[in-house]
Structures are given as structure tokens and as C-alpha cells.
Design a protein around this motif. Structure first.
Motif, PDB file in Angstrom:
ATOM      1  N   CYS A   1       5.656  52.494   3.811  1.00 21.74           N
ATOM      2  CA  CYS A   1       5.941  52.146   5.196  1.00 21.74           C
ATOM      3  C   CYS A   1       4.739  52.321   6.103  1.00 21.74           C
ATOM      4  CB  CYS A   1       7.101  52.964   5.742  1.00 21.74           C
ATOM      5  SG  CYS A   1       6.761  54.723   5.858  1.00 21.74           S
TER       6      CYS A   1
ATOM      7  N   ASP B   1       8.348  43.820   5.761  1.00 20.66           N
ATOM      8  CA  ASP B   1       8.992  43.873   7.071  1.00 20.66           C
ATOM      9  C   ASP B   1       7.928  43.710   8.155  1.00 20.66           C
ATOM     10  OD1 ASP B   1      11.626  45.081   8.628  1.00 20.66           O
ATOM     11  OD2 ASP B   1       9.747  45.621   9.591  1.00 20.66           O
ATOM     12  N   THR B   2       8.242  42.907   9.190  1.00 24.97           N
ATOM     13  CA  THR B   2       7.234  42.511  10.174  1.00 24.97           C
ATOM     14  C   THR B   2       6.521  43.683  10.834  1.00 24.97           C
ATOM     15  OG1 THR B   2       6.843  41.102  12.096  1.00 24.97           O
ATOM     16  CG2 THR B   2       8.904  42.344  12.082  1.00 24.97           C
ATOM     17  N   ARG B   3       7.188  44.836  10.982  1.00 25.82           N
ATOM     18  CA  ARG B   3       6.574  45.980  11.679  1.00 25.82           C
ATOM     19  C   ARG B   3       5.923  46.970  10.724  1.00 25.82           C
ATOM     20  NH1 ARG B   3      11.849  48.015  14.517  1.00 25.82           N
ATOM     21  NH2 ARG B   3      12.520  47.521  12.399  1.00 25.82           N
ATOM     22  N   ARG B   4       5.997  46.712   9.437  1.00 28.85           N
ATOM     23  CA  ARG B   4       5.568  47.705   8.451  1.00 28.85           C
ATOM     24  C   ARG B   4       4.334  47.242   7.680  1.00 28.85           C
ATOM     25  NH1 ARG B   4       8.435  52.165  10.028  1.00 28.85           N
ATOM     26  NH2 ARG B   4      10.618  51.591  10.398  1.00 28.85           N
TER      27      ARG B   4
ATOM     28  N   GLY C   1       3.017  43.455   7.359  1.00 28.22           N
ATOM     29  CA  GLY C   1       3.968  42.524   7.944  1.00 28.22           C
ATOM     30  C   GLY C   1       3.341  41.818   9.136  1.00 28.22           C
TER      31      GLY C   1
ATOM     32  N   ALA D   1      13.693  48.607   1.505  1.00 27.77           N
ATOM     33  CA  ALA D   1      13.971  48.052   2.825  1.00 27.77           C
ATOM     34  C   ALA D   1      12.708  47.624   3.539  1.00 27.77           C
ATOM     35  CB  ALA D   1      14.730  49.075   3.664  1.00 27.77           C
ATOM     36  N   GLN D   2      11.556  48.190   3.114  1.00 25.74           N
ATOM     37  CA  GLN D   2      10.300  47.880   3.796  1.00 25.74           C
ATOM     38  C   GLN D   2       9.704  46.553   3.331  1.00 25.74           C
ATOM     39  OE1 GLN D   2       9.805  49.952   6.202  1.00 25.74           O
ATOM     40  NE2 GLN D   2      11.447  51.257   5.423  1.00 25.74           N
ATOM     41  N   TYR D   3       9.975  46.151   2.099  1.00 25.60           N
ATOM     42  CA  TYR D   3       9.453  44.890   1.613  1.00 25.60           C
ATOM     43  C   TYR D   3      10.310  44.351   0.484  1.00 25.60           C
ATOM     44  CZ  TYR D   3       7.416  47.310  -2.466  1.00 25.60           C
ATOM     45  OH  TYR D   3       7.226  48.040  -3.617  1.00 25.60           O
ATOM     46  N   LYS D   4      10.213  43.038   0.267  1.00 23.45           N
ATOM     47  CA  LYS D   4      10.927  42.371  -0.817  1.00 23.45           C
ATOM     48  C   LYS D   4       9.910  41.789  -1.781  1.00 23.45           C
ATOM     49  CE  LYS D   4      14.878  41.131   2.095  1.00 23.45           C
ATOM     50  NZ  LYS D   4      15.697  40.005   2.639  1.00 23.45           N
TER      51      LYS D   4
END
Length: 503
Positions: free
Chosen positions: A147, A54-57, A81, A20-23
Motif C-alpha cells: 500500500c 488502486d488509484t490512491r495506492r 495507481g 484490495a490494493q491491486y488486482k
């Protein structure tokens, strides 16, 4: 039992939470884990090109040397991110000198953008550390904190580098410079000035212009062409037009002023009906007796008594000294029985009587795509910041990219930012000669200047000066300088190895 069940559930959920933190996939390829003498050389290829965080991670990759009873963590690679990256940048910018020095002592190896960007996110991780006895049984792991929020890091599978076989022949190490460009300040109001000179011919004692008289057609065309170019440019707003008349030094100052102002007014009267600018935009001025123009002509000549004339022009004041009853003009008339003065009166003085039309104007702002086109035909209309934006629409290091920075330095020849950026662009293509010329013009050092000078010295094989510049830049917070220091030490160690190999 309940706590144990929660713990097992968290372990099972960990992979899903990480995803969920990155693709995308982080590919780690071992290149080198080799002991030579008292040093351990580590090299890893980390490919994060297709990863989106993810933009905040952030994703933290930590190389760890691991042995049965000992381990050593190396500086991490951070992939951030978008929001997380900008927060980190702001914190770095706001640090004072003491905080920055503390940060540098435990700084990551590099920080990369984990979002859509032109920046390269394929990193060759090079590290040289002192070799210790326990390391002979060590392997290299890559641990990741998915994260960046303090959760226990998980191990990313990777081949054991200790099994990699490398060629034992030492080859010369090629330095990879890390260049830093300065973002120029935004120019809120772009005020510009354009000048044109006209050497007009007048009937003796007259101040009215005869457009077809002698050389006047060509001289007037120079001014009208300049004015027309500004009028036809939709990005330009003219704020003022100053027409100045300059006189040759013979005759009295009062007479010269009267004639010159009259001739400047005549040029103004000629221009007013040709262009739709209000008359109140025009200002008429007396530029003075054109001593500078006379000196320029004498210096470019081989006339008789040239040196004595130059000495008189540069040392004797133009104003009359009533105590000695002397002046520059009188000294020239008396020099060598007046021979050089009569020569200049005939050959040079007619060319000193000129009119200068100076236009003061403003230029609207341009976005990056507009600036990219404007720089091809009217670079004078761009600010340094707009040129910087245009450069960054091209691939870093490409001919178009470096060409924009060279144009910026040509248009702003005394600007430190323009010259540092042009020097960095020159070094990107290996041109140390041009880089040196640009850096010679910089009078106010900065971390980016020190980094660029350090790279220049490194590529010139002046390792002592390279270390001085790069150490100062790194202490000021330049990540590029820190990486260039690594390159410097790799190069010095490579030189040592080559010498040992030759022996």
C-alpha cells in the motif's frame, strides 16, 4: 491476550488487505545473480503488465540481498495507481535543485504506471554493485509494500537466484537506450502565414493586369490556387492579406515605388471579386527594389565579372552617398564599362519585378485523432503539441511514431523541442546520423537534450562524452539519464570482461 488476538487477526487479514490494493499478478523471474571480480551482477524480470493498482495506492517492490547475519536493500520498483502517480509527478516537478539532488540519492530504480496505459510495465531490473565477502552466502528476496503507507512489507515468493546457472562466456553487451521526449507547450492561438509570388508581365509603363498576356495565366494561377486552398479549408480563418509589389533597381526609387504599388493594387483588384473576403482585409505595400533577388540570381550564375558584381551588391549601400556621389546602382553601372549591368538589365531585371501575396490566418485546434489525419495532408495547420499528441496514438518506436516527429522537425526546423524529439525518435530506430543532424540545430540545452546527446555518444562508443551528458541530465532530474548511466557502466564493465576473457 486481547492484543495477541488482534495481532493474529491482522496477520490473517493481511492477504485480503493486499488484494484490495491491486488486482492481477506480479510475476518475478530471476535472471542473474552472479559475482565477477569485485562486482555483483543482478538481473530480474518483473512482469506487472496485467496489474491494476488502486488509484490512491502504490505497490513497492524491494529487491533485498539476504544472508544469515547481513542484508542489503536495493533501489525499489514502484507501481503506482493513477492519482498516486500524478501526485508523485507534481512533487517531482515542484522540487528545487537541492531537493531534486537529495531525491536522486535515494531514488527508486523506476516508477511505473499501475493503471491502463500504453507504457511498458515489464521491467528488466539490472543492477551492478560492489561485491562484499558476506554476499557469497546471500540470496535475493523481493519484498513488497502493498500500500505504500508504511505497513511492514511482506515477502513475495521467488526462486533463490544463487542456484541459477549461467553461461560463463562473456558476450558483447547491447545497450538499451532510454529516450526522453519533451511535451511541447500548447499553442493558445495558432497564427499562420502563407505566401505566394507572381512574376507578372505588364505592358511598358502600365499597371493594369492583362490575364492572358505573356506568362500571366500561369503566374496568376499560383496565387489563386493558394487563396482557394485557404478559402476551402474549414479550419482556417483569414485575418489579413498583404499584397506587396517589388521593383527591379533601374529607374528612380520614386518611379519604382509608384509602379510597384500600382501593380500590387492591380493584383488586389484581380483577387477581390474572385474570393469572398472583405476588401478591408487587403493591404497594399511597396516591397522595395529587389536587390536580394538580384544577388540570388548572380550567385547562381556564371556571368562575366560575377565576383566583382557580388562584392558590389554586398558591400556598397543602395542609398546615395551625397558626400561621395555614389550608390550601389551607380557602382554597378560603372563596373567594367557597364558590361555586367547591361547584361543584368536584359537577363535578370525583368524577373525581379514581382508581386507577393501574403495571407495571415488562424487555424482552429485539433484533438489527437484529428491531428493524426491532418498531419498527412496539412501539417502546417498543426501545432507542435498537436503533433506530439498524434505521435502518441502510435506505438512508441513504430515507423508512424517516428514519422510524426520527423514531420514536426521539418515544419519547425529551428524549434529545440521539435529537434530533440526528432533526434530521440531517430535513435529509437538506431539512426545516429539523423539524430546528430537534429541535435546540431538545438541552441538551448535541456535535461532531455543532454540525455539524448548522451545516448548518441553512447551509441557512437564515445563513453567519456556520454558520461558527461548523462551525468548532467541525471543531476537535473532525468530518470531516463539515470538508467542510461547504468547502461553505460554495464557496457564499460562488459568491455573490461571481454578484454580479460581475450587475455
Amino acid at each position: 491476550m486481547k492484543m495477541k488476538a488482534i495481532y493474529i487477526l491482522l496477520i490473517l487479514l493481511a492477504p485480503a488487505l493486499a488484494m484490495a490494493q491491486y488486482k492481477g499478478k506480479i510475476n518475478v523471474t530471476p535472471l542473474k545473480l552472479e559475482q565477477k571480480g569485485d562486482s555483483l551482477y543482478i538481473s530480474i524480470d518483473i512482469n506487472m503488465q496485467d496489474v491494476r493498482v488502486d488509484t490512491r495506492r502504490s505497490v513497492e517492490l524491494i529487491p533485498v540481498l539476504t544472508a544469515p547475519e547481513m542484508e542489503k536493500a536495493l533501489p525499489a520498483v514502484l507501481l503506482k495507481g493513477k492519482s498516486n502517480y500524478h501526485i508523485w509527478q507534481r512533487k517531482l516537478t515542484l522540487m528545487n535543485r537541492k531537493e531534486r539532488l537529495g531525491y536522486l540519492q535515494d531514488a527508486p530504480y523506476t516508477v511505473a504506471k499501475g493503471f491502463k496505459s500504453k507504457d511498458e510495465r515489464r521491467i528488466t531490473y539490472n543492477k551492478v554493485i560492489p561485491f562484499e565477502a558476506w554476499m557469497k552466502d546471500a540470496r535475493l528476496d523481493i519484498r513488497k509494500d502493498v500500500c505504500g503507507c508504511g505497513n511492514p512489507p511482506s515477502i513475495l515468493e521467488v526462486s533463490q537466484l544463487a542456484q541459477v546457472q549461467l553461461e560463463k562466456i562473456v558476450v558483447p553487451y547491447t545497450v538499451t537506450p532510454h529516450l526522453a521526449y519533451i511535451t511541447p507547450e500548447v499553442e493558445a492561438v495558432k497564427r499562420r502565414e502563407m505566401s505566394g509570388e507572381a512574376f507578372l508581365d505588364f505592358v511598358v509603363g502600365k499597371t493594369d493586369i492583362l490575364p492572358d498576356y505573356m506568362n500571366n495565366p500561369g503566374e496568376l494561377q499560383k496565387i489563386t490556387n493558394m487563396m482557394a486552398a485557404l478559402r476551402n479549408d474549414p479550419a482556417v480563418t483569414v485575418k489579413g492579406i498583404v499584397v506587396s509589389g517589388y521593383a527591379s533597381p533601374e529607374g528612380t526609387l520614386k518611379m519604382n515605388q509608384t509602379l510597384s504599388e500600382g501593380r500590387a493594387k492591380a493584383l488586389t483588384d484581380y483577387l477581390v471579386p474572385k474570393f469572398d473576403y472583405p476588401e478591408n482585409l487587403y493591404t497594399i505595400a511597396f516591397g522595395g527594389e529587389n536587390w536580394a533577388g538580384l544577388l540570388e540570381k548572380v550567385e547562381a550564375s556564371d556571368m562575366k565579372h560575377r565576383e566583382e558584381v557580388i562584392r558590389t551588391l554586398t558591400t556598397v549601400p543602395a542609398e546615395i552617398n551625397y558626400r561621395t556621389n555614389n550608390s550601389r546602382k551607380k557602382s554597378l553601372m560603372q563596373l567594367a564599362a557597364g558590361v555586367p549591368y547591361r547584361f543584368m538589365l536584359k537577363e535578370y531585371f525583368p524577373h525581379l519585378r514581382k508581386a507577393v501575396c501574403k495571407v495571415d490566418y488562424e487555424v482552429r485546434g485539433f484533438n489527437a485523432e484529428e491531428a493524426r489525419e491532418v498531419i498527412k495532408t496539412q501539417p502546417q495547420n498543426l501545432s507542435l503539441n498537436e503533433m506530439y499528441m498524434a505521435a502518441n496514438t502510435y506505438e512508441a518506436g513504430s515507423p508512424e511514431f517516428t514519422g510524426v516527429f520527423e514531420t514536426a522537425a521539418r515544419m519547425y526546423p529551428s524549434d529545440a523541442t521539435a529537434n530533440v524529439n526528432a533526434a530521440s525518435a531517430a535513435l529509437a530506430r538506431g539512426d545516429t546520423v539523423s539524430a546528430g543532424h537534429y541535435l546540431e540545430k538545438v541552441e538551448t540545452p535541456s535535461p532531455e537534450y543532454d540525455n539524448t546527446m548522451g545516448v548518441l555518444m553512447l551509441l557512437r562508443d564515445d563513453y567519456r562524452q556520454a558520461e558527461e551528458y548523462l551525468t548532467r541530465a541525471a543531476a537535473s532530474g532525468s530518470p531516463s539519464a539515470s538508467r542510461n548511466l547504468e547502461e553505460l557502466y554495464l557496457k564499460l564493465d562488459n568491455i573490461r570482461q571481454l578484454r580479460e576473457q581475450d587475455n
